[in-house]
Design an enzyme around this catalytic site. Structure first.
Site, PDB file in Angstrom:
ATOM      1  N   GLU A 152      -8.960  -0.652  -2.706  1.00 19.64           N
ATOM      2  CA  GLU A 152      -9.361   0.761  -2.765  1.00 19.64           C
ATOM      3  C   GLU A 152     -10.723   0.992  -2.107  1.00 19.64           C
ATOM      4  OE1 GLU A 152      -6.976   2.702  -3.387  1.00 19.64           O
ATOM      5  OE2 GLU A 152      -5.721   1.148  -4.265  1.00 19.64           O
ATOM      6  N   HIS A 177     -10.155   1.219   1.517  1.00 18.85           N
ATOM      7  CA  HIS A 177      -9.665   2.548   1.911  1.00 18.85           C
ATOM      8  C   HIS A 177     -10.831   3.498   2.163  1.00 18.85           C
ATOM      9  CE1 HIS A 177      -5.352   2.758   1.894  1.00 18.85           C
ATOM     10  NE2 HIS A 177      -5.240   2.236   0.681  1.00 18.85           N
ATOM     11  N   CYS A 197       0.852  -1.185   0.000  1.00 25.86           N
ATOM     12  CA  CYS A 197       0.000   0.000   0.000  1.00 25.86           C
ATOM     13  C   CYS A 197       0.890   1.238   0.000  1.00 25.86           C
ATOM     14  CB  CYS A 197      -0.888  -0.008   1.245  1.00 25.86           C
ATOM     15  SG  CYS A 197      -1.990   1.424   1.381  1.00 25.86           S
TER      16      CYS A 197
END
Length: 163
Positions: free
Chosen positions: A132, A135, A89
């Site tokens: 993603e 996130h 990441c």
């Protein structure tokens, strides 16, 4: 627009759930342009808005030459048993850990014109879609690690020069 600096582990914006985008305006168009510019750098498969300090639900991706974005993404479907896949990441530099991910994923959302879109894939794309979306929900891949691996990863973070 411009490539934006990546926020690192410990920044509170990475742990907060991002807000849905309700209006497509110049600010959102600028965000998408910045996300696309930020993901085009070598070695980047995806960048979520909160990684560049914006708490809105959008991400960009760059996998196998396919570059795109999704606004208000929802992880709509996954297939297959989770497999441990080495994952890293941008917000946790210089670390790679085996992370449980489904081998196929599909994300739905909208584009800048408000049209519904769907992005699906296997391999790195499936991994990026899950990563993603995590996130934007306030999770880092470290949160998905198995207990012993997470303990080792956190030790690496504490000992890193960037933390």
């Amino acid at each position: 627009m411009t490539e934006r600096p990546i926020r690192l582990f410990g920044d509170p914006v990475l742990k907060a759930r991002c807000e849905e985008i309700t209006t497509i305006d110049d600010r959102v168009r600028g965000l998408i342009a910045d996300l696309l510019d930020s993901v085009k750098l070598p070695g980047r498969a995806g960048v979520a808005a909160n990684q560049i300090g914006v708490g809105l639900r959008a991400f960009s991706y760059n996998v196998d030459g396919e570059v795109g974005y999704v606004i208000n993404p929802v992880l709509a479907e996954v297939r297959g048993e989770k497999e441990l896949i080495d994952e890293g990441c941008l917000s946790v530099p210089e670390q790679w850990h085996p992370t449980p991910r489904h081998p196929w994923a599909r994300v739905t959302g909208i584009d800048l014109d408000g049209n519904e879109i769907s992005v699906e894939g296997t391999g790195v794309l499936a991994q990026a879609l899950q990563h993603e979306t995590d996130h934007l929900d306030g999770y880092l891949y470290l949160d998905r690690l198995e207990k012993d691996e997470r303990r080792a990863a956190m030790k690496q973070v504490r000992e890193s020069t960037w933390f």
